[in-house]
Scaffold this active site. Structure first.
Site, short mmCIF file in Angstrom:
data_model
loop_
_atom_site.label_atom_id
_atom_site.label_comp_id
_atom_site.label_asym_id
_atom_site.label_seq_id
_atom_site.Cartn_x
_atom_site.Cartn_y
_atom_site.Cartn_z
N HIS A 101 75.69 -14.13 -44.17
CA HIS A 101 75.57 -12.73 -43.86
C HIS A 101 76.00 -12.52 -42.37
CE1 HIS A 101 73.98 -8.78 -42.56
NE2 HIS A 101 73.82 -8.50 -43.94
N GLU A 173 80.87 -7.57 -47.84
CA GLU A 173 80.24 -6.72 -46.96
C GLU A 173 81.23 -6.54 -45.64
OE1 GLU A 173 75.94 -6.55 -47.66
OE2 GLU A 173 76.21 -8.39 -46.35
N SER A 219 76.28 0.16 -45.68
CA SER A 219 76.04 1.53 -45.57
C SER A 219 75.96 2.45 -47.11
CB SER A 219 76.85 2.41 -44.79
OG SER A 219 76.77 2.03 -43.25
P1 13P Z 1 72.99 -1.39 -44.66
O1 13P Z 1 73.02 -1.00 -45.81
O2 13P Z 1 71.86 -1.08 -43.76
O3 13P Z 1 74.37 -1.00 -43.83
O4 13P Z 1 73.06 -3.15 -44.66
C1 13P Z 1 73.87 -3.56 -45.47
C2 13P Z 1 73.52 -5.11 -45.41
O5 13P Z 1 73.65 -5.82 -44.47
C3 13P Z 1 73.08 -5.85 -46.55
O6 13P Z 1 73.39 -7.44 -46.19
#
Ligand code: 13P
Length: 267
Positions: A101, A173, A219
């Site tokens: 992550h 992401e 998000s």
């Molecule tokens: P948000 O949906 O709060 O932006 O976080 C996404 C995330 O980090 C999933 O791993």
């Protein structure tokens, strides 16, 4: 090219917010709310803090929601103070392990190379392994996003055998899209990057590469989830803030599920 992934994948990264009891309540709530949705159609999971894992699996038997961990260390045992091994996670009933992550890369010095060691250890122990990748805002501004994604996928999956691929999920992401300060990627942008990731998988693993689910994260909320899942290359969603209340998450799941059903029926 269209994705060959046959289920919808939706998960939440619970990050470092919930106590043990809050995590148990969350899993219980989510499990109750989503029981009617067949597992063959929806793969639902949440990655909890280490401290809560054992209690969740001990208190909630036969969960429909897969229990996930947010990280692991690659060695089974040894002098690695503070680390948690695959064996320990197995003991806690974990099924999915998230690796790489962006918050781990940013705050804990995770590199592509350490991600690869963790991915291999996780697969070796039979966990479904969710590999998170994504470009930073600088990489995007330098126009190297696609190279960066290719590099992250190739290194994360270095020395992974095609036979292990059925346990690999990827989450795209973009770092600039995550969290309070984040701006969600447009669905079209996400779709294009998913295509880049799919191409790398296909080159590296041929046909096997077409079945790896690629989830979008950053998000995601009730405003954008539908358009995101409607994209041909988006197989699922990985969600932080908008999924931390079981009731809200359940509503979001049902919204995306109906769009996903339409999308898969139109194949
Ligand atoms: P948000 O949906 O709060 O932006 O976080 C996404 C995330 O980090 C999933 O791993």
């Amino acid at each position: 090219m269209k994705s060959h992934v046959k289920r919808l994948y939706v998960g939440s990264n619970l990050k470092m917010y919930k106590t043990v009891q809050q995590t148990v309540a969350y899993f219980r709530g989510l499990d109750d709310l989503t029981r009617d949705i067949p597992e063959s159609e929806l793969c639902l999971f949440a990655a909890a803090s280490y401290t809560a894992l054992y209690t969740v699996s001990a208190e909630l038997s036969k969960m429909r929601v897969y229990l996930g961990a947010q990280d692991l260390f690659w060695e089974d045992t040894g002098p690695y103070t503070g680390a948690v091994s695959p064996i320990m996670l197995k003991e806690c009933g974990v099924r999915v392990v998230q690796v790489g992550h962006s918050e781990r890369r940013r705050h804990f010095g995770e590199t592509d190379s350490s991600v690869n060691k963790k991915v291999r250890a996780s697969l070796h122990h039979g966990f479904t392994t969710l590999i998170c990748i994504g470009e930073t805002i600088e990489e995007k501004s330098w126009n190297v996003t696609e190279e960066r994604l290719r590099q992250q996928v190739k290194i994360a999956l270095n020395n992974v055998r095609p036979g292990q691929l059925s346990k690999v999920w990827l989450a795209y992401e973009p770092v600039w899209a995550i969290g309070e300060e984040g701006t969600p990627a447009t669905p079209e942008y996400a779709n294009r990057m998913h295509q880049v990731i799919r191409d790398v998988l296909m080159v590296k693993f041929s046909n096997e590469g077409q079945f790896v689910p690629i989830l979008y994260g950053g998000s995601v909320n009730t405003e954008n989830a539908i358009e995101m899942i409607a994209q041909p290359e988006v197989d699922g969603l990985y969600i932080g803030r908008s999924a931390w209340r079981a009731t809200e998450f359940n509503l979001l799941i049902r919204q995306v599920r109906s769009v996903w059903l339409e999308k898969s029926n139109s194949d």
